[in-house]
Design a protein around this motif. Sequence first.
Motif, short mmCIF file in Angstrom:
data_model
loop_
_atom_site.label_atom_id
_atom_site.label_comp_id
_atom_site.label_asym_id
_atom_site.label_seq_id
_atom_site.Cartn_x
_atom_site.Cartn_y
_atom_site.Cartn_z
N ASN A 1 0.99 10.67 10.83
CA ASN A 1 1.66 9.85 9.30
C ASN A 1 2.58 8.91 9.37
N ASN A 2 2.80 7.97 10.20
CA ASN A 2 3.62 7.35 9.95
C ASN A 2 3.60 6.29 11.02
N MET A 3 2.61 6.06 10.66
CA MET A 3 1.97 4.50 10.48
C MET A 3 2.47 3.11 9.70
N ILE A 4 2.74 2.26 10.71
CA ILE A 4 3.35 0.77 10.31
C ILE A 4 1.91 -0.74 10.45
N LEU A 5 1.90 -1.28 9.44
CA LEU A 5 0.89 -2.01 9.29
C LEU A 5 1.46 -3.27 9.53
N VAL A 6 0.87 -4.00 10.46
CA VAL A 6 1.39 -5.70 10.67
C VAL A 6 0.17 -6.25 11.38
N GLU A 7 -0.09 -7.81 11.09
CA GLU A 7 -0.90 -8.81 11.09
C GLU A 7 -1.29 -8.73 12.45
#
Length: 131
Positions: free
Chosen positions: A125-131
Amino acid sequence: MSEDSFDLGPRRHPRKMSLTPMIDVVFLLLIFFMLSSRFGMDAVLPVAGGSEGSGSEWQGAPRLVDIAPDGILLNGVETPEGDLARALAALMPEEGAAVILRPRDGADLQRLVGVMDHLRAEGFNNMILVE
């Protein structure tokens, strides 16, 4: 001049307006708005930003998931989507640790959302979206 010389026949009543064209226009507008509106529910995707909190240090092994149009790479290694959750679980230092998602060139939003839904169904559930 007699009264008969001005007789124009029986008196005609004004013609009643037809409501059919107005009903047709309202029906066409109704169809237009029904087809142009969205009936589905918008989904909310909880994604953590890259700078949450007070700069906590990264713990455990790297967990970078590259989402390409034709595949998924976990830390640079091609991984089938069905095996992604098992491979990520081996890298997690604790439950609830963050996973970094990075869409690559050509990967569309639907592909990203599909991978996020798959991970969320597997308990990540802990997702970090990066470029």
